[in-house]
Write an enzyme that holds these catalytic residues in place. Structure first.
Site, PDB file in Angstrom:
ATOM      1  N   TYR A  11      32.058  41.325  48.964  1.00 30.86           N
ATOM      2  CA  TYR A  11      30.939  40.164  48.277  1.00 30.86           C
ATOM      3  C   TYR A  11      29.149  41.196  47.521  1.00 30.86           C
ATOM      4  O   TYR A  11      29.510  40.500  46.586  1.00 30.86           O
ATOM      5  CB  TYR A  11      30.623  39.225  49.733  1.00 30.86           C
ATOM      6  CG  TYR A  11      29.019  38.627  49.444  1.00 30.86           C
ATOM      7  CD1 TYR A  11      29.705  36.781  48.344  1.00 30.86           C
ATOM      8  CD2 TYR A  11      27.838  38.531  49.269  1.00 30.86           C
ATOM      9  CE1 TYR A  11      28.914  35.934  48.203  1.00 30.86           C
ATOM     10  CE2 TYR A  11      27.239  37.712  48.986  1.00 30.86           C
ATOM     11  CZ  TYR A  11      27.259  36.053  48.234  1.00 30.86           C
ATOM     12  OH  TYR A  11      26.972  35.512  47.607  1.00 30.86           O
ATOM     13  N   SER A  18      23.563  37.222  43.746  1.00 35.16           N
ATOM     14  CA  SER A  18      22.577  37.009  44.878  1.00 35.16           C
ATOM     15  C   SER A  18      21.810  38.550  45.559  1.00 35.16           C
ATOM     16  O   SER A  18      21.707  38.632  43.889  1.00 35.16           O
ATOM     17  CB  SER A  18      23.689  37.787  46.407  1.00 35.16           C
ATOM     18  OG  SER A  18      23.560  37.561  47.622  1.00 35.16           O
TER      19      SER A  18
END
Length: 240
Positions: A147, A134
């Site tokens: 996350y 990400s």
């Protein structure tokens, strides 16, 4: 890599980015296997011509079971896409059970699957490992600490793995999406989002061109900002 004729495994391939990657690779002539947990989504994927296997990758046993199912298959490409947010609202206590599950699915599962499939990949004429991290692996946001931590860990592992495999037939790619319009982000993350289809297209292009990274959409600007001032990039993203 010439995608035509390659055998591909896409984790988390029943919806979102994973499903779009699977569709686009299938359209380019690959033989695509996806895995996921929800049977109704697996059935829908099979109707599109994808081979779909039910698997829970949030445990070591689940990863081992998937590897055993595909033990005799000539996998050319492993795309580690499955993931979950594992986030908690500011001021709330940390849900340790959810945190452990997110850490395993986002970070441990890719490592386990690479461990299981790497011997097969090394035997292929050419092979690819794609780890989907990400943009938040570069600079985290306050709303997603678990996350962000798992994706940063996977980014670090991917960079080391690429170096370790540099003299082999296995090419390692890191895909860094921005905020994508998927089930995971709907109602949780505001702001501009790109489509899963667009995100997948950039990742598939990185595979076809043997790129080291797929910096998708706005992540290109984040990489530029980070190269100029890491501290500034972190200040911007922490509030995003």
């Amino acid at each position: 890599m010439n995608i035509t004729g390659k055998s591909v495994l896409v984790t988390g391939g029943t919806d979102g980015i994973g499903l779009e990657i699977a569709r686009q690779l299938l359209a380019k002539g690959a033989s695509v296997i996806i895995c996921g947990r929800r049977e109704e989504l697996l059935v829908s994927a099979r109707e599109e011509g994808l081979e779909a296997i039910q698997a829970d990758l949030s445990t070591a046993a689940g990863c081992a079971a998937l590897a055993a199912t595909l033990a005799n298959r000539p996998i050319d490409m492993l795309i580690n896409n499955a993931g979950m947010s594992g986030n908690f609202a500011p001021g709330e206590p940390l849900d340790l059970a959810l945190t452990d599950k997110a850490i395993f699915l986002n970070l441990n599962a890719p490592l386990h699957l690479i461990g299981h499939f790497l011997p097969t990949l090394l035997q292929r004429p050419e092979a690819v490992i794609v780890n989907v991290t990400s943009g938040l692996a570069i600079a985290p946001r306050a709303g997603g600490p678990v996350y962000c931590a798992t994706k940063a860990g996977l980014r670090s592992f991917t960079q080391s793995l690429r170096h370790n495999l540099r003299d082999t037939n296995v090419h390692v790619i890191e895909a860094l999406p921005p905020v994508v319009d998927t089930a995971m982000t709907r109602g949780r993350v505001n702001g501009k989002k790109i489509s899963a289809k667009q995100c997948a297209a950039e990742i598939v292009d990185a595979i076809a061109t043997n790129a080291k990274e797929a910096n998708v959409g706005m992540v290109k600007l984040l990489r530029l900002a980070y190269s100029i001032s890491p501290a500034l990039a972190r200040r911007i993203m922490i509030k995003y």
